[in-house]
Design a protein around this motif. Structure first.
Motif, PDB file in Angstrom:
ATOM      1  N   SER A 144       0.674   5.880   7.602  1.00  0.00           N
ATOM      2  CA  SER A 144      -0.120   6.922   6.942  1.00  0.00           C
ATOM      3  C   SER A 144       0.460   8.304   7.188  1.00  0.00           C
ATOM      4  CB  SER A 144      -1.571   6.871   7.451  1.00  0.00           C
ATOM      5  OG  SER A 144      -2.286   5.818   6.853  1.00  0.00           O
TER       6      SER A 144
ATOM      7  N   TRP B 279      -8.483   4.527   9.296  1.00  0.00           N
ATOM      8  CA  TRP B 279      -8.133   3.142   9.618  1.00  0.00           C
ATOM      9  C   TRP B 279      -9.180   2.564  10.563  1.00  0.00           C
ATOM     10  CZ3 TRP B 279      -4.593  -0.053   7.608  1.00  0.00           C
ATOM     11  CH2 TRP B 279      -3.517   0.489   6.894  1.00  0.00           C
TER      12      TRP B 279
ATOM     13  N   LEU C 201      -1.525   5.254   0.710  1.00  0.00           N
ATOM     14  CA  LEU C 201      -1.685   5.938   1.993  1.00  0.00           C
ATOM     15  C   LEU C 201      -1.456   7.442   1.892  1.00  0.00           C
ATOM     16  CD1 LEU C 201       0.153   3.483   4.436  1.00  0.00           C
ATOM     17  CD2 LEU C 201      -2.214   3.442   3.659  1.00  0.00           C
TER      18      LEU C 201
ATOM     19  N   GLU D  29       0.829  -1.203   0.000  1.00  0.00           N
ATOM     20  CA  GLU D  29       0.000   0.000   0.000  1.00  0.00           C
ATOM     21  C   GLU D  29       0.863   1.253   0.000  1.00  0.00           C
ATOM     22  OE1 GLU D  29      -3.440   0.847   0.108  1.00  0.00           O
ATOM     23  OE2 GLU D  29      -3.621  -1.159  -0.725  1.00  0.00           O
TER      24      GLU D  29
ATOM     25  N   THR E 136      -7.135   9.312   5.053  1.00  0.00           N
ATOM     26  CA  THR E 136      -7.359   7.898   5.342  1.00  0.00           C
ATOM     27  C   THR E 136      -8.006   7.708   6.704  1.00  0.00           C
ATOM     28  OG1 THR E 136      -5.402   7.280   4.044  1.00  0.00           O
ATOM     29  CG2 THR E 136      -6.227   5.649   5.598  1.00  0.00           C
TER      30      THR E 136
ATOM     31  N   CYS F 267       0.246   1.119  11.518  1.00  0.00           N
ATOM     32  CA  CYS F 267      -0.599   1.606  10.424  1.00  0.00           C
ATOM     33  C   CYS F 267      -0.727   3.127  10.447  1.00  0.00           C
ATOM     34  CB  CYS F 267      -1.985   0.968  10.512  1.00  0.00           C
ATOM     35  SG  CYS F 267      -2.026  -0.810  10.218  1.00  0.00           S
TER      36      CYS F 267
END
Length: 285
Positions: A265, A220, A214, A208, A218, A261
Motif C-alpha cells: 500500500s 488493512w 491500493l 490488487e 486503505t 501488505c
C-alpha cells in the motif's frame, strides 16, 4: 550517577513497578513499563509519557542522551542496582534501563477527526503479543498513520508487545478496545477502503496492485495467525486479499504478511513521487 538509590527488591517503589506485569494493575493505574534503551529513548522523546526512569549507573553512563532527555522534562532518574532492574524487568537478560510510562493510546474517533489517514493497520483477534508488537513496528516502518487493536486483541501494553514494537508504540497513534465492526464503519466513513488480509482471500495482492486497488486510502485488517479472520469480519470488508505464495512455503506468518501488505500500500500510494513524505507531527502521507 550517585550510588544506587534503589537497592532493595522489596521496596514499595519496586513492588509498585513489579505489579505492572499484570494487566489489571496496568489498566487501573494507566501505567506500563518500557524496557531497553531503544524503547525508553522513544518514550522519553514523547513529552508527557515518561513518569520515572530506572537505570544502573553503568547503563546511565552508556546512554547519557536518554538520561538528559528525561531530566529535561523533570522526570525523576533513579539509580538502581542490577537486582532491582532484574526484579522489575520481564526479560531473561535485562538491559539495565526501564521506563515507567503513562498509557499512550488515543480514542478511536481521534484517528479520523481531522485529516483522515491514508494507511491504517487494524489488528482484529490478534492474541499473540509478539505478533501484535511486530505488526505495529511494521506499520510504523511502512509509514502507516494509525494502528487499531480491537477489543478481541491482545493488550497493547503487554510487556512482550511493548518489546516487540521496539519503540514504534510511541511513534504513531494507537487506538485500543474498539469493536472491529465499529472500527471498520468509522474508517469507511472517513473514505478508507477496507481490505481484509487472509490466506483464503478471493483477491490476490499482486492483482490488487496491478488494478490500482491500493492507490487510495486503505485500512488493512489482520486476524489471528492460527485461524484467520472470522467470516463475519471478512464479510464487512470491501475485499479479502491473500498474499501470493510463489515458492513452496505453506504460508507466511502474520507479521510477515502484514509487512508485505502495508508496504504494498505504501508503494502504491506514493506512486512515482518517491518516498512517502511526512505530515506535521510525523504521520506519513
Amino acid at each position: 550517577m550517585p550510588s544506587p538509590e534503589l537497592t532493595s527488591t522489596r521496596s514499595p517503589r519496586v513492588a509498585a513497578a513489579r505489579r505492572l506485569a499484570k494487566r489489571a494493575h496496568r489498566a487501573s493505574e494507566r501505567r506500563f513499563l518500557a524496557e531497553g534503551p531503544q524503547a525508553v529513548r522513544e518514550a522519553a522523546a514523547l513529552p508527557g509519557t515518561l513518569v520515572e526512569l530506572y537505570a544502573t549507573a553503568e547503563t546511565a553512563e552508556r546512554y547519557p542522551d536518554i538520561v538528559d532527555l528525561a531530566r529535561a522534562q523533570n522526570v525523576p532518574v533513579l539509580s538502581a542496582s542490577t537486582d532491582v532492574i532484574a526484579a522489575i524487568s520481564q526479560t531473561v537478560t535485562p538491559q539495565g534501563i526501564v521506563g515507567l510510562c503513562r498509557f499512550v493510546d488515543v480514542p478511536l474517533a481521534s484517528l479520523t477527526a481531522d485529516t483522515p489517514p491514508d494507511l491504517v493497520a487494524v489488528l482484529a483477534h490478534v492474541r499473540d503479543p509478539g505478533n501484535a508488537g511486530t505488526v505495529l513496528r511494521a506499520a510504523d516502518a511502512a509509514g502507516a498513520e494509525a494502528v487499531v487493536l480491537t477489543d478481541a486483541s491482545v493488550d497493547l501494553y503487554n510487556p512482550k508487545t511493548v518489546r516487540a514494537s521496539v519503540g514504534s508504540l510511541f511513534h504513531l497513534p494507537v487506538a485500543v478496545g474498539a469493536r472491529v465492526e465499529d472500527t471498520m464503519a468509522q474508517l469507511r466513513a472517513a473514505g478508507l477502503r477496507i481490505l481484509a488480509a487472509d490466506g483464503a482471500g478471493e483477491c490476490d495482492l499482486d492483482e490488487e496492485i496491478d488494478a490500482g486497488g491500493l492507490d487510495g486510502p486503505t485500512a488493512w485488517i489482520f486476524g489471528n495467525e492460527a485461524w484467520g479472520l472470522p467470516e463475519e469480519t471478512r464479510a464487512l470488508a470491501d475485499a479479502v486479499v491473500r498474499v501470493p505464495i510463489h515458492g513452496r512455503a505453506e504460508s507466511l506468518n502474520l507479521a510477515t504478511a502484514a509487512a508485505v501488505c502495508l508496504y504494498a500500500s505504501a508503494r502504491a500510494q506514493r506512486g512515482s513521487s518517491g518516498c512517502r513524505t511526512l505530515r506535521a507531527g510525523g504521520a506519513a502521507h
